[in-house]
Design a protein around this motif. Structure first.
Motif, PDB file in Angstrom:
ATOM      1  N   LYS A1247      43.051  13.056  18.900  1.00 55.30           N
ATOM      2  CA  LYS A1247      42.773  11.631  18.796  1.00 55.30           C
ATOM      3  C   LYS A1247      43.783  10.914  17.921  1.00 55.30           C
ATOM      4  CE  LYS A1247      38.902   8.485  17.840  1.00 55.30           C
ATOM      5  NZ  LYS A1247      37.485   8.392  17.403  1.00 55.30           N
ATOM      6  N   TYR A1248      44.272  11.586  16.863  1.00 60.32           N
ATOM      7  CA  TYR A1248      45.135  10.930  15.876  1.00 60.32           C
ATOM      8  C   TYR A1248      46.605  11.341  16.002  1.00 60.32           C
ATOM      9  CZ  TYR A1248      40.477  10.239  13.978  1.00 60.32           C
ATOM     10  OH  TYR A1248      39.155   9.906  13.839  1.00 60.32           O
ATOM     11  N   GLY A1249      46.840  12.577  16.395  1.00 59.08           N
ATOM     12  CA  GLY A1249      48.216  13.042  16.540  1.00 59.08           C
ATOM     13  C   GLY A1249      48.817  13.572  15.258  1.00 59.08           C
ATOM     14  N   GLU A1250      47.996  14.101  14.373  1.00 54.73           N
ATOM     15  CA  GLU A1250      48.505  14.703  13.143  1.00 54.73           C
ATOM     16  C   GLU A1250      48.947  16.137  13.424  1.00 54.73           C
ATOM     17  OE1 GLU A1250      47.137  15.532   8.522  1.00 54.73           O
ATOM     18  OE2 GLU A1250      45.637  15.233  10.086  1.00 54.73           O
ATOM     19  N   ILE A1251      50.176  16.484  13.019  1.00 55.42           N
ATOM     20  CA  ILE A1251      50.734  17.820  13.284  1.00 55.42           C
ATOM     21  C   ILE A1251      51.076  18.460  11.947  1.00 55.42           C
ATOM     22  CG2 ILE A1251      52.546  19.133  14.446  1.00 55.42           C
ATOM     23  CD1 ILE A1251      52.912  16.746  16.335  1.00 55.42           C
ATOM     24  N   GLN A1252      50.510  19.638  11.720  1.00 53.10           N
ATOM     25  CA  GLN A1252      50.807  20.412  10.516  1.00 53.10           C
ATOM     26  C   GLN A1252      51.413  21.749  10.940  1.00 53.10           C
ATOM     27  OE1 GLN A1252      46.814  20.298   8.763  1.00 53.10           O
ATOM     28  NE2 GLN A1252      47.702  19.260   6.990  1.00 53.10           N
ATOM     29  N   ILE A1253      52.635  22.013  10.509  1.00 56.30           N
ATOM     30  CA  ILE A1253      53.326  23.264  10.825  1.00 56.30           C
ATOM     31  C   ILE A1253      53.443  24.064   9.541  1.00 56.30           C
ATOM     32  CG2 ILE A1253      55.423  24.293  11.751  1.00 56.30           C
ATOM     33  CD1 ILE A1253      55.864  21.643  13.257  1.00 56.30           C
ATOM     34  N   LYS A1254      52.856  25.267   9.547  1.00 61.46           N
ATOM     35  CA  LYS A1254      52.750  26.059   8.330  1.00 61.46           C
ATOM     36  C   LYS A1254      53.492  27.384   8.493  1.00 61.46           C
ATOM     37  CE  LYS A1254      48.157  24.084   7.464  1.00 61.46           C
ATOM     38  NZ  LYS A1254      46.716  24.389   7.267  1.00 61.46           N
ATOM     39  N   ASN A1255      54.628  27.510   7.827  1.00 59.93           N
ATOM     40  CA  ASN A1255      55.379  28.771   7.738  1.00 59.93           C
ATOM     41  C   ASN A1255      55.571  29.420   9.128  1.00 59.93           C
ATOM     42  OD1 ASN A1255      56.782  30.698   6.227  1.00 59.93           O
ATOM     43  ND2 ASN A1255      55.006  32.061   6.197  1.00 59.93           N
ATOM     44  N   LEU A1256      56.027  28.616  10.080  1.00 58.18           N
ATOM     45  CA  LEU A1256      56.092  29.062  11.477  1.00 58.18           C
ATOM     46  C   LEU A1256      57.376  29.837  11.771  1.00 58.18           C
ATOM     47  CD1 LEU A1256      54.694  28.809  14.313  1.00 58.18           C
ATOM     48  CD2 LEU A1256      56.207  26.851  14.706  1.00 58.18           C
ATOM     49  N   ILE A1311      46.900  20.901  14.901  1.00 58.33           N
ATOM     50  CA  ILE A1311      46.948  19.525  15.398  1.00 58.33           C
ATOM     51  C   ILE A1311      45.538  18.959  15.330  1.00 58.33           C
ATOM     52  CG2 ILE A1311      47.441  18.042  17.372  1.00 58.33           C
ATOM     53  CD1 ILE A1311      49.576  19.995  18.231  1.00 58.33           C
ATOM     54  N   ASP A1312      45.406  17.896  14.576  1.00 61.68           N
ATOM     55  CA  ASP A1312      44.101  17.252  14.382  1.00 61.68           C
ATOM     56  C   ASP A1312      43.032  18.271  13.996  1.00 61.68           C
ATOM     57  OD1 ASP A1312      45.231  14.853  14.877  1.00 61.68           O
ATOM     58  OD2 ASP A1312      44.056  14.373  16.663  1.00 61.68           O
ATOM     59  N   GLY A1313      43.407  19.166  13.103  1.00 56.52           N
ATOM     60  CA  GLY A1313      42.449  20.099  12.547  1.00 56.52           C
ATOM     61  C   GLY A1313      42.173  21.337  13.378  1.00 56.52           C
ATOM     62  N   ILE A1314      42.829  21.520  14.525  1.00 56.89           N
ATOM     63  CA  ILE A1314      42.578  22.686  15.374  1.00 56.89           C
ATOM     64  C   ILE A1314      43.866  23.488  15.496  1.00 56.89           C
ATOM     65  CG2 ILE A1314      41.947  23.478  17.690  1.00 56.89           C
ATOM     66  CD1 ILE A1314      40.179  21.064  17.987  1.00 56.89           C
ATOM     67  N   ASP A1315      43.773  24.780  15.244  1.00 60.91           N
ATOM     68  CA  ASP A1315      44.901  25.687  15.425  1.00 60.91           C
ATOM     69  C   ASP A1315      45.151  25.844  16.927  1.00 60.91           C
ATOM     70  OD1 ASP A1315      46.783  27.647  15.481  1.00 60.91           O
ATOM     71  OD2 ASP A1315      45.670  29.091  14.252  1.00 60.91           O
ATOM     72  N   ILE A1316      46.349  25.476  17.379  1.00 58.60           N
ATOM     73  CA  ILE A1316      46.604  25.487  18.830  1.00 58.60           C
ATOM     74  C   ILE A1316      46.568  26.895  19.415  1.00 58.60           C
ATOM     75  CG2 ILE A1316      47.955  23.355  18.708  1.00 58.60           C
ATOM     76  CD1 ILE A1316      50.476  25.100  19.048  1.00 58.60           C
ATOM     77  N   SER A1407      48.419  11.075  22.840  1.00 58.26           N
ATOM     78  CA  SER A1407      48.637  10.616  21.466  1.00 58.26           C
ATOM     79  C   SER A1407      49.869  11.250  20.839  1.00 58.26           C
ATOM     80  CB  SER A1407      47.409  10.939  20.604  1.00 58.26           C
ATOM     81  OG  SER A1407      47.186  12.342  20.599  1.00 58.26           O
ATOM     82  N   ILE A1408      50.462  12.267  21.528  1.00 58.71           N
ATOM     83  CA  ILE A1408      51.683  12.900  21.029  1.00 58.71           C
ATOM     84  C   ILE A1408      52.719  12.895  22.142  1.00 58.71           C
ATOM     85  CG2 ILE A1408      52.716  15.029  20.171  1.00 58.71           C
ATOM     86  CD1 ILE A1408      50.055  15.716  18.883  1.00 58.71           C
ATOM     87  N   LEU A1409      53.892  12.331  21.860  1.00 60.99           N
ATOM     88  CA  LEU A1409      54.986  12.291  22.835  1.00 60.99           C
ATOM     89  C   LEU A1409      56.205  12.987  22.239  1.00 60.99           C
ATOM     90  CD1 LEU A1409      56.430  11.223  25.421  1.00 60.99           C
ATOM     91  CD2 LEU A1409      56.982   9.147  24.125  1.00 60.99           C
TER      92      LEU A1409
END
Length: 1473
Positions: A1247-1256, A1311-1316, A1407-1409
């Motif tokens: 819904k918001y498009g927040e992306i968190q990348i952690k030590n990938l 992404i938006d709180g869910i691990d893809i 919401s993400i392009l």
């Protein structure tokens, strides 16, 4: 001379020696003894072979006059001598005293005749003609002795009624003719009694070490038995056959030779009144290739007439029984009444019949192959003059031309192969009916009527079969088109989660194809059924009518009549079965010639009117000034594409052509090259060099907007047939910054880049094309948007070092089409295009004065040039990870161990080549299921058992002398068996076809699902053509070829087993001869299968480059003609054509080699069966019916043996398709399932498009190192983020990681709180939008390309098109949103295709392009507008832009820069103003 007539008294010489029969026979021995004693020492010592004065590679130089006539006469001589031996034996009888003089001289004469031809062959190949004096003496003595004997017979009243008189006369004639041949050699070659012998030289072919196809050069015996192929066939068992093994074609068989012959015939048809339609092509083909076809028809006539000897001899053997005469002189009738004589004559007739038949096949197929090569070359020459608009506007596609080359030329080839049947079939049918009438009377005519009535039904089935095949082909083409698009766009489809939509589309087309395949299978079953059932029905009708007509008499259906009729029916039914195939082939040939006529009549470019030369140069420099005055150009009839073109291009300077997408920039270049249709105006090329005027445009170095590369090495693509110059080559490589890319390729610049440069990226392909243009030594260089696929560093380097430095130093005229307006200040001359016309032209200063508004617009865009530090960085290749340095290091390390095991692997490969791939056969049968497989086996066994039972019942019936009343019982049982046999024929044919249909459905369905679900790694490491071949050629083989081959193989095997079983039952003595024959068959098939498989694969592998050369030429036709390299490509075509033809010729010769040997083994089977049956009948009173049964079966054994081996070899090749498909089916799919189900994913996520990348950390494959290491980032909702970095730094890998296209080693993306990683792949990918660098459009409507899921309304689609600046373009098209897009979007420019991809992403409104270098192919003005649109239309959404430089991303809130090691660091933050 009463003693001569009634009894030979050897010691009586009262009337003189010449009147004594024994003395005359003894006198006949003198020539033979002389020849044997005089030639044997020479043959053994080898004197002749050491005396050759001319050194040639092959010992096949046949240069003595009358060579073929000598061989023919010798063969006839041997036949007559065999008859003389047989006459002597039969005349002698089985009396107490033996008259050896009756047949011993003939036996010695036969040995002498064989010695003479062997001696002659050795003398001819060693080129020592003086030794032929021995043969001259022999023919003279033999002629004299036989003439004396013939005269003495005539003096004593022995005439034509006695066979010995006729044989003696024939021998005297033959010896006289051979003497004449020998004298002719002396007179022509003058090797003795003349002062100066005639000098002769061997043909060029025999002096060429590369020519190994020797059929035109060997002697008649080797020609007819293909003896010269023995070494070739056996050597294939030791080492695989390749192009080096088979060598080159003889000159007379090469494509160029036959093309020149065809062109001469075509020119002869161009009279004052041109012929309409396709008739002129037929006349030309007849003139060019008619003579060998007449020879083939003649051979076929002789073979068909000899074929009737089989039934007649069988009937004679059964009818006459055993008659052993004991008189000294017998008539021809008495001689032919002997069963053993008939058996020998049957054997000889079979040998001759099979030899002439195979010779007919060979000549017809060889002519067809020559014809195909000539027409293919003619088509290619036409392509070189073809107007580009024919293809660019869809009037003529690459596929249509390739179909003309691949299919229609083959139709003509096969028509020529089957053409002798058109002439031979009527003769065969008439002769067969006449002989049947002589045996059966009126009932034969009734049986023939049944066949004639059923023949139209068979033709109807064949016609329906053809229609079903044509309809199937249409759906197959549509399926392959969709599959090709699916494979080419697989990355986009996976990223958009559309793979299931396109898979469903392919499966729907496959279902329609299978429906047509079911119809095709049904008619194929009916055709097979009718081929088996019609002979049964005809025989049943004939015998039933025959018994009914003679029911009131004591007439009995004798075995001689019954089995003679059966053998005749086998001959008679064959042409009737072939009739439908021949007519079908004729119709195909007529259609193909019509298509060929239309193609040859298509529009050509105006080659002769290209240059308009002016000679008014005023300076002393090498002027090269080009201008277009008042030019109007178009691609099709109608409104001009370019209007009112008035331009000039100054010599030795840089001219730039600029303008928005679709304004006609590329068309202007093509118009200058003469590729567009000129409505009016003049194109002026001035080529003046030191007072020499060239009237034709010279070579122009042209780099097209769409990169065109050859399927060759990197070096060959750059040199483009120019002389290698190491210094210049390195300079060009440096200018185009190709060295780092070359270093990472497996073999450096010697790496073959594949079709269309499949193993390279778009930027690499573009730079290689530019490097090719820079390397050439031409005065003019045309560069069509060379920077579109390059990053800013590469563009600047190429512009500075390549165009401004290298080309200007050489004072070359450069015309550059570009969207990079920042380079305009470097231009000497600028041409601005707008809506198909020239908006303005001049220097930048001129345009500033004349068009201030346009200049201001340009200046605004030019100010956006790159402000990065331009310090050169060592670039890393952006080659796909499959060629990583780690992989290459591993390959280098393994090289030594691989080399050490080469010999072992070769042995293993050879062992593998000699074994049948049973595992693939098991895979095929498993796919058939448990229901159809037992039905298939059981029906086949039952049918063939019943066929044997029918023939045994006929033998039993005809061997009994019974009353007419009792005869009705036999006919009823016979009718019942025949009816049951007909039903079983239908069941077996349906079982085979339905089994094949089920296997086709199962394998294709599994293959498609596996490919769609496969990871991207498969498509990156496997050439697209290989995968597509599994869906095209391999699937077609499984669909249509394996069922037919399997049916034919099982039928011929069971028939052969039945035949051997019946013969062994009738004559158990046959079992003793069976073992050596079986051993011979085993070794023949063993060697043949390996050679045949290699040759079939070689033929297929040489056909692909040939067709690829056509498609490459068509795609790069503009480039080829610009460079003026037409002759080079024509020469390359001739090489490909000759390579394919030499493979086809060797394969055809190998098939003839097999068939001749199997036919000869079959003839020995007949001889042994006949002699054994006759002997068995003498000893144990074997019934005449069983004798006829055994001989009838023996007569067919050779056909069965041929088909077993041929079909076994074909099945091996076909099972290779099953193996390849099966190996692909076992590919491990992507993990589509997640820990969460689609229902558990929150509605509207993300819904918001927040992306968190952690030590990938991610990698492309488990065997490769990570491409991203320990990357961490936080992208807030609605943030606009730019990711930039050098090529190969991991930017695209970063975007692919968001879609789980790569293997995650550690870390996570939330992404938006869910691990893809917990989401199902389909759900994850359907929630994002991405725009790739390479624009991909699919065939269909614009609506389908924007929204395949059909979720968007028309208003949403028009809104997306407006955002992408495409609304005016689409509204102008007929149909609007429903306007059609051609395959690959070829009816739109490169920039327009990219804009459609942008619109596609806007339609989804996720919401993400992600934009992965999405503006590389569009002009800067359009790019500026789009960036503003993104900032407004996606103001509340997260946008991640991948760019090669920060300039594209400067308006974004956050800018991440990736390093070359693939780790991400926060480089700088810019706040939006």
């Amino acid at each position: 001379m009463i003693g001569l007539l009634h009894s030979y008294i050897p010691i009586t010489v009262d009337n003189g020696l010449l009147n004594n029969g024994c003395f005359l026979d003894a006198l006949g021995l003198v020539p033979h003894v002389f020849l044997l004693f005089s030639t044997f020492p020479i043959l053994f010592i080898g004197w002749g072979s050491q005396s050759s004065k001319v050194h040639i590679h092959h010992s096949t130089w046949l240069h003595f006059p009358g060579h073929n006539l000598r061989w023919l006469l010798t063969v006839v001589l041997l036949f007559v001598l065999v008859c003389e031996i047989a006459e002597g034996i039969v005349s002698d009888g089985f009396n107490q005293s033996r008259h050896l003089h009756l047949y011993m001289p003939a036996g010695l004469g036969m040995l002498a005749a064989i010695t003479s031809i062997v001696y002659y062959h050795n003398i001819e190949t060693s080129n020592f003609p003086k030794l032929l004096i021995a043969l001259l003496i022999y023919w003279t003595l033999a002629f004299i002795t036989k003439t004396i004997k013939f005269v003495k017979y005539d003096d004593h009243g022995i005439g034509l009624m006695q066979l010995r008189f006729c044989i003696t006369g024939l021998l005297a004639l033959l010896y006289g003719l051979l003497l004449g041949v020998e004298v002719n050699v002396i007179l022509r070659r003058r090797y003795m009694w003349f002062p100066c012998p005639t000098e002769v030289k061997p043909p060029d072919d025999l002096q060429d070490l590369g020519v190994r196809f020797l059929q035109p050069f060997v002697n008649l015996l080797s020609k007819s038995t293909y003896w010269w192929m023995n070494t070739f066939i056996t050597s294939a068992h030791k080492r695989p056959i390749d192009l080096k093994t088979i060598g080159k074609l003889p000159i007379s068989m090469r494509a160029l030779t036959n093309f020149q012959r065809l062109r001469k015939a075509f020119d002869a048809q161009k009279g004052p009144v041109p012929l309409k339609g396709s008739r002129w092509i037929w006349l030309a083909l007849r003139q060019a290739f008619g003579r060998p076809l007449v020879l083939s028809i003649t051979f076929r006539f002789i073979a068909d007439l000899l074929g009737f000897a089989g039934p007649l001899c069988i009937s004679g053997i059964i009818q006459n029984g055993i008659s052993l005469l004991g008189v000294h002189f017998i008539s021809s009738e008495a001689f032919l009444a002997n069963a053993y004589v008939l058996a020998v004559l049957l054997f000889l007739a079979l040998l001759l019949q099979r030899t002439f038949l195979q010779a007919s096949y060979y000549v017809a197929i060889e002519t067809g192959i020559k014809l195909r090569a000539a027409i293919q070359t003619k088509i290619y020459h036409k392509i070189m003059r073809l107007c580009t608009s024919n293809m660019s506007m869809g009037d003529m596609t690459t596929a249509q031309i390739c179909s003309l080359v691949a299919r229609d030329t083959n139709h003509l080839m096969w028509f020529f192969f089957l053409c002798p049947n058109l002439w031979a079939m009527p003769v065969q049918i008439v002769m067969g009916v006449l002989l049947l009438y002589s045996l059966l009377g009126v009932s034969a005519l009734i049986g023939a009527t049944v066949i004639v009535i059923l023949a139209p039904l068979q033709y109807f089935v064949a016609t329906r079969l053809s229609r079903a095949q044509k309809s199937t082909l249409e759906y197959t083409s549509e399926r392959l088109k969709k599959t090709n698009e699916l494979l080419r766009g697989i990355k986009l489809l996976k990223l958009y989660a559309w793979e299931h939509i396109f898979r469903s589309s392919v499966e729907e087309t496959r279902r329609q194809e299978l429906r047509n395949l079911r119809t095709f299978a049904l008619y194929t079953s009916l055709s097979i059924f009718m081929n088996a059932a019609i002979p049964i029905a005809a025989v049943l009708t004939i015998f039933a009518v025959h018994v009914h007509v003679h029911s009131g008499t004591d007439f009995d259906l004798s075995p001689a009549v019954a089995f003679g009729s059966l053998s005749l029916f086998h001959i008679l039914v064959t042409p009737l079965f072939l009739l439908s195939s021949v007519l079908h082939s004729t119709v195909k040939a007529l259609v193909s010639v019509q298509k060929l006529s239309e193609f040859l009549g298509s529009t050509e470019i105006e080659i002769d009117q290209d240059p308009v030369v002016q000679t008014t140069a005023t300076d002393n420099n090498n002027s090269n000034i080009k201008s277009i005055v008042n030019g109007y150009f178009t691609w099709t009839q109608g409104c001009p594409t370019l209007s009112n073109i008035d331009i000039k291009v100054p010599f030795g300077q840089l001219t730039m052509i600029v303008g928005q997408v679709g304004c006609g920039k590329s068309s202007l270049l093509l118009a200058a090259l003469g590729e567009m249709q000129k409505i009016s105006g003049n194109i002026t090329w001035n080529n003046i060099l030191t007072a020499c005027v060239f009237r034709k445009r010279g070579s122009v170095a042209y780099a097209s907007q769409r990169p065109w590369l050859l399927n060759a090495t990197v070096e060959e693509n750059i040199l483009f047939d120019m002389a290698p110059n190491e210094k210049r080559y390195k300079e060009v490589i440096e200018v185009c910054q190709l060295q780092p890319d070359i270093d990472t390729l497996p073999q450096g610049d010697q790496t073959v880049i594949g079709e269309r440069g499949i193993i390279l990226s778009g930027g690499q392909r573009q730079r290689i094309c530019v490097a090719r243009a820079l390397y050439q030594h031409t005065n003019v260089v045309f560069l069509d948007d060379p920077f579109s696929a390059l990053d800013i560093h590469l563009s600047d380097h190429l512009m500075r070092e390549g165009i401004l430095k290298l080309l200007r130093q050489e004072k070359r005229t450069v015309v550059l089409v570009t969207h990079k307006l920042q380079y305009l200040p470097h231009a000497d001359w600028i041409i601005a295009m707008r809506d198909g016309t020239v908006q303005t032209q001049g220097t930048l200063k001129d345009i500033q004065c004349a068009e201030p508004e346009l200049f201001e617009q340009w200046r605004t865009l030019m100010n956006r040039q790159d402000k990065e530090n331009t310090t050169e960085l060592k670039r890393k290749s952006f080659r796909r990870p499959m060629y990583s340095t780690d992989t290459l290091a591993t390959e280098d390390e393994d090289e030594d161990s691989t080399t050490s095991t080469d010999e072992d692997s070769l042995r293993a490969e050879l062992r593998h080549r000699t074994t049948i791939p049973w595992s693939s056969f098991a895979t095929y049968l498993r796919a058939a299921g448990l229901l159809l497989l037992p039905l298939l086996v059981l029906s086949q066994l039952t049918k063939h058992s019943l066929m044997v039972a029918i023939d045994f019942w006929l033998a039993h019936w005809t061997s009994r002398v019974i009353a007419a009343k009792a005869s009705m019982l036999y006919i009823r049982v016979f009718c019942g068996l025949c009816a049951l046999g007909i039903v079983l024929c239908l069941v077996t044919s349906l079982a085979v076809e339905w089994t094949g249909l089920r296997v086709s459905r199962e394998l294709h369905c599994s293959l498609l699902r596996t490919i769609v679900l496969a990871p991207m790694r498969l498509f990156e490491t496997t050439p697209l053509g290989n995968i597509l071949n599994r869906f095209s050629a391999d699937t077609n083989t499984i669909d249509q070829h394996i069922p037919v081959t399997l049916e034919c193989l099982s039928r011929s095997t069971l028939l052969c087993v039945s035949a051997v079983g019946v013969i062994s039952y009738v004559t158990p003595l046959f079992l003793f001869a069976l073992l050596p024959l079986a051993v011979a068959c085993y070794f023949i098939q063993k060697y043949f299968r390996v050679a045949s498989r290699d040759l079939q694969q070689l033929e297929d592998s040489t056909e692909m480059p040939l067709l690829s050369h056509y498609s490459q030429t068509i795609e790069g036709l503009t480039t080829i003609r610009a460079f003026r390299h037409e002759q080079r490509f024509k020469k390359k075509l001739l090489e490909h054509t000759d390579a394919n033809n030499i493979s086809s010729l060797f394969l055809m010769a190998a098939n003839r080699w097999l068939e001749v040997r199997m036919e000869y083994i079959g003839a020995f089977v007949v001889l042994i069966a006949a002699v054994a049956s006759i002997s068995n009948a003498l000893c144990s009173q074997l019934s005449a019916g069983l004798v006829g049964l055994g001989l009838t079966y023996a007569l067919m054994v050779s056909n069965y043996l041929n088909w077993i081996v041929r079909n076994l070899a074909d099945m091996e090749v076909h099972l290779g398709c099953v193996k390849r498909v099966s190996s692909l089916i076992h590919t491990q799919p992507e993990s589509y399932d997640g820990l969460m189900t689609p229902a558990q994913v929150p509605a509207g996520w993300p819904k918001y498009g927040e992306i968190q990348i952690k030590n990938l950390s991610v990698r492309y494959d488990s065997s490769l190192k990570p491409v991203l290491r320990h990357v961490s980032a936080h992208i807030r909702p609605g943030q606009k983020v730019g990711i930039c970095g050098r090529t190969g730094s991991g930017k695209s890998s970063f975007s692919l990681a968001l879609f789980r296209m790569l293997d995650t080693i550690e870390g996570q993306i939330v992404i938006d709180g869910i691990d893809i990683a917990k989401l199902p792949l389909q759900t994850l990918r359907s929630k994002f939008s991405i725009i790739l660098q390479d624009p991909i459009l699919f065939s269909g409507t614009i609506r389908f390309n924007l929204d395949p899921e059909r979720k968007a309304t028309d208003q949403m689609l028009w809104e997306a098109l407006e955002i992408a600046q495409l609304m005016p373009v689409v509204k102008a098209l007929p149909g609007g949103l429903d306007a059609m897009v051609t395959e690959g979007g070829e009816n739109f420019s490169q920039g327009q295709r990219q804009l459609f991809c942008l619109a596609r992403a806007f339609v989804r409104k996720s919401s993400i392009l992600i934009m992965d270098e999405a503006t590389a192919s569009i002009d800067m003005a359009t790019e500026s507008i789009l960036q503003k649109v993104v900032m407004t239309a996606f103001a509340d959404r997260t946008v991640v832009t991948i760019a090669v430089s920060p300039c594209t991303s400067l308006n974004y809130c956050t800018l991440y820069k990736t390093t070359q090691q693939g780790s991400s660091t926060l480089a700088l933050k810019l706040t939006c103003e």
